[in-house]
Design an enzyme around this catalytic site. Structure first.
Site, PDB file in Angstrom:
ATOM      1  N   CYS A   2       0.820  -1.216   0.000  1.00 57.62           N
ATOM      2  CA  CYS A   2       0.000   0.000   0.000  1.00 57.62           C
ATOM      3  C   CYS A   2       0.854   1.266   0.000  1.00 57.62           C
ATOM      4  O   CYS A   2       1.972   1.262   0.507  1.00 57.62           O
ATOM      5  CB  CYS A   2      -0.866   0.045   1.236  1.00 57.62           C
ATOM      6  SG  CYS A   2      -1.804  -1.428   1.548  1.00 57.62           S
ATOM      7  N   ARG A  27       4.726   0.209  -6.195  1.00 52.56           N
ATOM      8  CA  ARG A  27       4.724  -0.638  -4.996  1.00 52.56           C
ATOM      9  C   ARG A  27       3.751  -1.800  -5.115  1.00 52.56           C
ATOM     10  O   ARG A  27       3.817  -2.739  -4.329  1.00 52.56           O
ATOM     11  CB  ARG A  27       4.356   0.209  -3.771  1.00 52.56           C
ATOM     12  CG  ARG A  27       5.400   1.260  -3.441  1.00 52.56           C
ATOM     13  CD  ARG A  27       4.878   2.224  -2.423  1.00 52.56           C
ATOM     14  NE  ARG A  27       4.695   1.598  -1.130  1.00 52.56           N
ATOM     15  CZ  ARG A  27       5.505   1.779  -0.096  1.00 52.56           C
ATOM     16  NH1 ARG A  27       6.555   2.552  -0.226  1.00 52.56           N
ATOM     17  NH2 ARG A  27       5.270   1.199   1.054  1.00 52.56           N
ATOM     18  N   TRP A  74      -3.265  -2.539  -1.264  1.00 49.58           N
ATOM     19  CA  TRP A  74      -2.908  -3.913  -1.656  1.00 49.58           C
ATOM     20  C   TRP A  74      -3.646  -4.793  -0.661  1.00 49.58           C
ATOM     21  O   TRP A  74      -3.324  -4.821   0.523  1.00 49.58           O
ATOM     22  CB  TRP A  74      -1.401  -4.078  -1.547  1.00 49.58           C
ATOM     23  CG  TRP A  74      -0.848  -5.340  -2.142  1.00 49.58           C
ATOM     24  CD1 TRP A  74      -0.515  -5.551  -3.448  1.00 49.58           C
ATOM     25  CD2 TRP A  74      -0.521  -6.541  -1.445  1.00 49.58           C
ATOM     26  NE1 TRP A  74      -0.009  -6.816  -3.597  1.00 49.58           N
ATOM     27  CE2 TRP A  74      -0.007  -7.453  -2.393  1.00 49.58           C
ATOM     28  CE3 TRP A  74      -0.627  -6.951  -0.113  1.00 49.58           C
ATOM     29  CZ2 TRP A  74       0.410  -8.728  -2.056  1.00 49.58           C
ATOM     30  CZ3 TRP A  74      -0.214  -8.230   0.219  1.00 49.58           C
ATOM     31  CH2 TRP A  74       0.302  -9.103  -0.755  1.00 49.58           C
ATOM     32  N   ASN A 100      -1.447   1.964   6.109  1.00 52.61           N
ATOM     33  CA  ASN A 100      -0.622   0.838   5.658  1.00 52.61           C
ATOM     34  C   ASN A 100      -0.294  -0.006   6.887  1.00 52.61           C
ATOM     35  O   ASN A 100      -0.046   0.548   7.956  1.00 52.61           O
ATOM     36  CB  ASN A 100       0.705   1.314   5.073  1.00 52.61           C
ATOM     37  CG  ASN A 100       0.534   2.030   3.755  1.00 52.61           C
ATOM     38  OD1 ASN A 100      -0.561   2.073   3.200  1.00 52.61           O
ATOM     39  ND2 ASN A 100       1.618   2.614   3.263  1.00 52.61           N
ATOM     40  N   GLY A 101      -0.230  -1.306   6.721  1.00 52.68           N
ATOM     41  CA  GLY A 101       0.111  -2.176   7.846  1.00 52.68           C
ATOM     42  C   GLY A 101      -1.059  -3.083   8.190  1.00 52.68           C
ATOM     43  O   GLY A 101      -2.009  -3.213   7.410  1.00 52.68           O
ATOM     44  N   GLU A 483      17.703 -17.140  -8.997  1.00 54.39           N
ATOM     45  CA  GLU A 483      17.274 -15.769  -9.291  1.00 54.39           C
ATOM     46  C   GLU A 483      16.682 -15.675 -10.703  1.00 54.39           C
ATOM     47  O   GLU A 483      15.681 -14.991 -10.920  1.00 54.39           O
ATOM     48  CB  GLU A 483      18.472 -14.820  -9.100  1.00 54.39           C
ATOM     49  CG  GLU A 483      18.224 -13.363  -9.461  1.00 54.39           C
ATOM     50  CD  GLU A 483      17.116 -12.678  -8.668  1.00 54.39           C
ATOM     51  OE1 GLU A 483      16.587 -13.254  -7.708  1.00 54.39           O
ATOM     52  OE2 GLU A 483      16.747 -11.561  -9.065  1.00 54.39           O
ATOM     53  N   LYS A 487      12.866 -14.459 -11.490  1.00 56.31           N
ATOM     54  CA  LYS A 487      12.533 -13.343 -12.397  1.00 56.31           C
ATOM     55  C   LYS A 487      11.470 -13.784 -13.396  1.00 56.31           C
ATOM     56  O   LYS A 487      10.505 -13.072 -13.650  1.00 56.31           O
ATOM     57  CB  LYS A 487      13.768 -12.859 -13.179  1.00 56.31           C
ATOM     58  CG  LYS A 487      14.795 -12.079 -12.416  1.00 56.31           C
ATOM     59  CD  LYS A 487      14.370 -10.694 -12.002  1.00 56.31           C
ATOM     60  CE  LYS A 487      13.668 -10.658 -10.693  1.00 56.31           C
ATOM     61  NZ  LYS A 487      14.384 -10.605  -9.467  1.00 56.31           N
ATOM     62  N   GLU A 490       7.961 -14.310 -11.718  1.00 59.54           N
ATOM     63  CA  GLU A 490       7.350 -13.065 -11.244  1.00 59.54           C
ATOM     64  C   GLU A 490       6.656 -12.281 -12.348  1.00 59.54           C
ATOM     65  O   GLU A 490       5.569 -11.766 -12.150  1.00 59.54           O
ATOM     66  CB  GLU A 490       8.437 -12.140 -10.678  1.00 59.54           C
ATOM     67  CG  GLU A 490       8.877 -12.435  -9.297  1.00 59.54           C
ATOM     68  CD  GLU A 490       9.920 -11.429  -8.864  1.00 59.54           C
ATOM     69  OE1 GLU A 490       9.658 -10.717  -7.909  1.00 59.54           O
ATOM     70  OE2 GLU A 490      10.997 -11.342  -9.496  1.00 59.54           O
ATOM     71  N   HIS A 506      18.352 -36.170  -8.829  1.00 58.44           N
ATOM     72  CA  HIS A 506      17.637 -36.635  -7.637  1.00 58.44           C
ATOM     73  C   HIS A 506      16.145 -36.304  -7.707  1.00 58.44           C
ATOM     74  O   HIS A 506      15.493 -36.213  -6.676  1.00 58.44           O
ATOM     75  CB  HIS A 506      18.278 -36.021  -6.388  1.00 58.44           C
ATOM     76  CG  HIS A 506      19.720 -36.386  -6.257  1.00 58.44           C
ATOM     77  ND1 HIS A 506      20.142 -37.633  -5.860  1.00 58.44           N
ATOM     78  CD2 HIS A 506      20.848 -35.678  -6.553  1.00 58.44           C
ATOM     79  CE1 HIS A 506      21.468 -37.673  -5.867  1.00 58.44           C
ATOM     80  NE2 HIS A 506      21.914 -36.500  -6.299  1.00 58.44           N
ATOM     81  N   LYS A 605       6.158  -4.169  -4.391  1.00 58.26           N
ATOM     82  CA  LYS A 605       7.591  -3.871  -4.410  1.00 58.26           C
ATOM     83  C   LYS A 605       8.200  -4.024  -3.029  1.00 58.26           C
ATOM     84  O   LYS A 605       9.307  -4.502  -2.878  1.00 58.26           O
ATOM     85  CB  LYS A 605       7.797  -2.440  -4.931  1.00 58.26           C
ATOM     86  CG  LYS A 605       9.244  -2.015  -5.012  1.00 58.26           C
ATOM     87  CD  LYS A 605       9.982  -2.805  -6.058  1.00 58.26           C
ATOM     88  CE  LYS A 605      11.469  -2.535  -6.079  1.00 58.26           C
ATOM     89  NZ  LYS A 605      12.202  -3.658  -6.703  1.00 58.26           N
TER      90      LYS A 605
END
Ligand code: F6R
Length: 610
Positions: A2, A27, A74, A100-101, A483, A487, A490, A506, A605
Site C-alpha cells: 500500500c 509498490r 494492496w 498501511n500495515g 534468481e 525473475k 514473477e 535426484h 515492491k
C-alpha cells in the site's frame, strides 16, 4: 505494498495526490482513492483497479480543497473492491483515514466497537481505527489526542494519515512499523509512505520513527511521542532527482533498470576500491569491522532476490574470508529461535529497507545480543536505521517490482566486503589487486552482455509459449539459477524452478522432455566439466537447452540449442555477468506474453506486512 500520500498547503490537493499516487504505483496495489476537505466538508472518492480510474476526478469541481489524503491499497483483509478501498470513515462520515500495515487485534476491537453502536461498512482491519478514534472524539478529545489515545489500544503495524471535517486545518499521521516521511515545502507539507511522491515538490524531508505522531498544520509541523511528549526531529536532504524515478524513454522501469546496471555498479563501487593495497574501504562498517573479522559465524538474512544475493555472499565469504556462513530466510529466522549470541554477526540484506520479515529478523538478532549489519539501497529506510552499521548500495531508486539492479549491487557490495575482510584474514596483496582489477572491469562486461540483448530477445520469442522452465547452475551460479527462475515466474507467470545442476538427477530429471526448456548457467569455471555432463543428461532425454556460457567456448555450441555468451571474469564475480541475460530473458518473454511487467499481478515492491 500500500501507498500513502497526504497534502496540506495552498495548492489544489487533488492533482498533487493523484500524481503522488502515480509515483507510488510501483509498490503494487489493487484499488486507490482519496479524500479532500473543503468548505462543503469531506469528499471521498475511491475505486478498484488502477489509479487511472481516478483521472476524471482531476476536473471534478466538487473536489476543490487544499488538504487531502490519498492511498493505493494492496488487499489483505477483504477483497479489492470500492468499499474496502481507502480512505475509510467513521460513523459520522466526518473523519477519513488511510492506513498501511495490519491491525492484529482488529477483530476484538471491532466487536467492542459494534457493541458500542458503531456500524462498519467494510471488511477491512483499517476501518476499526476510524471508529476507535471516533469513540475518543465523542468524549471531547481533539483529533490528535484521539489518534494518540486510540493507538494505545492497537496491536499491529501502521503508517496512518487522518483528516477530519471538524478540524479542517490539520493532518495527523502516526507510524509504527510502516514508514512515513514528511516533505517540507514552502508553506506546504506533504506526507507519504516513501520519498517518491515528495521529490517533485521538495528534497527536505523528515522520517518519522516508530511510536511518533505528526501534526501537520498549514505552516508548522510538530512531532510527538504517542504519550504526548514533543520529539525534536531533523530535516534531511534526499539527493534523488526526478529523472531517477521516471522511465527515461524505456518501455518499462524494469528494462530501464536492467540497462542502467553498468552505471549503478559504478556507483556502488565508487570510492570503495583501493588498488594500491589491493583492498577496499567501506565507511559505514569501518568502526565495527572487528566484530565481522572475529565473528565465529556470519548469518546472512533476507527475503526473495536479496536472499539469493545472500547465498552468493555465503560462497564468497567462506571461500575467501574463511568464516562459516549461514543464509537464512528472514521469515524463518524470526520465528525459529535461532542460536545466536555475541560471537555471531548478522547481516541483513534488503533493497527497500522496509521488508517486514527482514526487520523482524534484525530485531530478533539484536534481542539475542548479536551485532547486526545492513546492506540496503533505500537511504534512511527502517533497516538502515535499525542496524548497528551497514553499507548502502547507491543503486538509485528501484521502481520495477522485479528486482534487477539492486541484486547486482548487493552482490557487488558482498564482493567488496569479501575483499576487505579477506585481505585482513587470508588474501595476499597480489590476490587482492587481482580482485580489485576484476571488479573494476565488471561494468564494461555487463555493458557487453546488454549489447547482445537482441539475441536474447530472439530466444525469448522462440520460448515464450513454454509453460515450465528449469534453471540449473553450480557453485556461484547456483543462486543465479534461483534468481533467473524467480525473475521469470514473477513477471511472465511461467512456472520456473531453479536447482543446483547436480540435484537434477535426484528428482527433477523426471520432468525433462521437449516441453521443458532447461537454462544452464555453464561458465568456464571450476565446475565446468561437471555442468557439461549435466547438459548431456538433459540432451539424452530430448530436453531443450539454453546455455549461458563463457565467450569463446565452442564446445558448448555442440550441445546446447541456444548459447548466450558472457565475458570471462573471476569465479566469485560470475553472477554479476551471468544474471544479466536471465533478467533480459525474463523481461522479453513477459513482453511477448503481454504481461504487466512493472506491476505484476499479486506482487508488491516492498513487502511491509508478514
Ligand atoms: C524479486 C523481489 C523480491 C524482493 C523481496 C525482498 O524480484 O523483488 O523477492 O527481493 O521482497 O525485498 P527487499 O530486498 O526490499 O527486502
Amino acid at each position: 505494498m500500500c501507498g500513502i500520500v497526504g497534502y496540506i498547503g495552498y495548492q489544489a490537493a487533488v492533482p498533487i495526490l493523484f500524481n503522488g499516487l502515480r509515483r507510488l504505483e510501483y509498490r503494487g496495489y489493487d484499488s486507490a482513492g482519496f479524500a479532500v476537505l473543503n468548505s462543503h466538508g469531506l469528499k471521498i472518492r475511491k475505486r478498484p483497479g488502477k489509479i487511472s480510474q481516478l483521472k476524471d476526478l482531476l476536473n471534478d469541481t466538487a473536489l476543490t480543497g487544499t488538504i487531502g489524503i490519498g492511498h493505493t491499497r494492496w488487499a489483505t483483509h477483504g477483497e479489492p473492491n470500492q468499499v474496502n478501498a481507502h480512505p475509510h470513515t467513521d460513523c459520522s462520515g466526518r473523519l477519513a483515514l488511510v492506513h498501511n500495515g495490519i491491525i492484529e487485534n482488529y477483530s476484538a476491537l471491532r466487536k467492542d466497537l459494534i457493541a458500542k453502536g458503531h456500524v462498519f461498512k467494510s471488511e477491512t482491519d483499517t476501518e476499526t481505527l476510524c471508529h476507535l478514534f471516533e469513540e475518543y472524539i465523542k468524549t471531547g478529545c481533539s483529533l490528535e489526542a484521539a489518534v494518540r489515545k486510540g493507538l494505545g489500544q492497537v496491536v499491529g503495524t501502521y503508517g496512518l494519515v487522518v483528516i477530519s471535517a471538524d478540524e479542517p486545518d490539520c493532518i495527523i499521521a502516526a507510524r509504527k512499523g510502516s514508514p512515513l516521511v514528511i516533505g517540507h515545502g514552502k508553506n506546504e507539507y506533504l506526507i507519504a509512505s516513501d520519498t517518491a511522491p515528495l521529490i517533485a515538490h521538495t528534497s527536505d524531508v523528515t522520517f518519522l520513527d516508530d511510536g511518533e505522531v505528526a501534526i501537520l498544520h498549514n505552516g508548522s509541523v510538530v512531532v510527538k511521542s504517542i504519550d504526548d511528549r514533543i520529539v525534536e526531529k531533523c530535516v534531511e536532504v534526499v539527493d534523488t532527482d526526478i529523472s531517477q524515478i521516471e522511465k527515461g524513454g524505456y518501455a518499462h522501469f524494469m528494462l530501464k533498470e536492467i540497462m542502467e546496471q553498468p552505471q549503478t555498479l559504478m556507483d556502488t563501487m565508487r570510492g570503495r576500491l583501493l588498488m594500491e593495497e589491493g583492498t577496499a574501504r567501506l565507511g559505514g562498517i569501518q568502526k565495527d569491522i572487528d566484530s565481522l573479522l572475529f565473528a565465529r559465524r556470519l548469518v546472512l538474512t533476507a527475503c526473495g532476490t536479496s536472499w539469493h544475493a545472500g547465498l552468493i555472499g555465503e560462497y564468497m565469504f567462506e571461500e575467501l574470508v574463511g568464516i562459516p556462513v549461514e543464509v537464512e530466510y528472514a521469515s524463518e529466522f524470526r520465528y525459529r529461535d535461532p542460536i545466536l549470541g555475541s560471537d555471531s554477526v548478522v547481516i541483513a540484506i534488503s533493497q527497500s529497507g522496509e521488508t517486514a520479515d527482514t526487520l523482524a529478523a534484525i530485531r530478533e538478532a539484536k534481542r539475542k545480543r548479536s551485532k547486526v549489519f545492513g546492506i540496503c539501497n533505500v537511504v534512511g529506510s527502517s533497516i538502515a536505521r535499525e542496524t548497528d552499521a551497514g553499507v548502502y548500495l547507491h543503486a538509485g531508486p528501484e521502481i520495477g517490482v522485479a528486482s534487477t539492479k539492486a541484486f547486482t549491487s548487493q552482490v557487488l557490495v558482498l564482493s567488496i566486503m569479501t575483499l576487505l575482510l579477506g585481505r585482513v584474514r587470508t588474501l595476499s596483496s597480489i590476490r587482492g589487486r587481482e580482485i580489485v582489477q576484476e571488479i573494476k572491469r565488471i561494468p564494461e562486461k555487463v555493458s557487453q552482455v546488454l549489447e547482445n540483448r537482441e539475441q536474447v530477445k530472439a530466444i525469448a520469442e522462440e520460448y515464450k509459449d513454454m509453460r515450465n522452465f528449469l534453471y540449473l547452475g553450480r557453485g556461484y551460479n547456483f543462486p543465479v539459477a534461483l534468481e533467473g527462475a524467480l525473475k521469470l515466474k514473477e513477471i511472465s507467470y511461467i512456472h520456473a524452478e531453479g536447482y543446483p545442476a547436480a540435484e537434477m538427477k535426484h528428482g527433477p530429471i523426471a520432468l525433462i522432455d521437449k516441453a521443458m526448456p532447461v537454462v544452464f548457467i555453464a561458465t568456464q569455471d571450476s565446475v565446468y566439466d561437471k555442468i557439461l555432463s549435466n547438459i548431456e543428461e538433459v540432451k539424452a532425454r530430448q530436453g531443450r537447452v539454453i546455455a549461458i556460457a563463457t565467450e569463446g567456448d565452442a564446445e558448448i555450441q555442440k550441445l546446447a540449442d541456444n548459447v548466450i555468451y558472457v565475458p570471462k571474469t573471476i569465479e566469485m564475480l560470475n553472477p554479476l555477468v551471468t544474471i544479466i541475460p536471465l533478467q533480459l530473458l525474463a523481461y522479453y518473454i513477459a513482453v511477448f506474453r503481454k504481461c504487466d511487467i512493472d506491476q505484476p499481478r499479486n506482487l508488491a515492491k516492498s513487502v511491509t506486512v508478514e
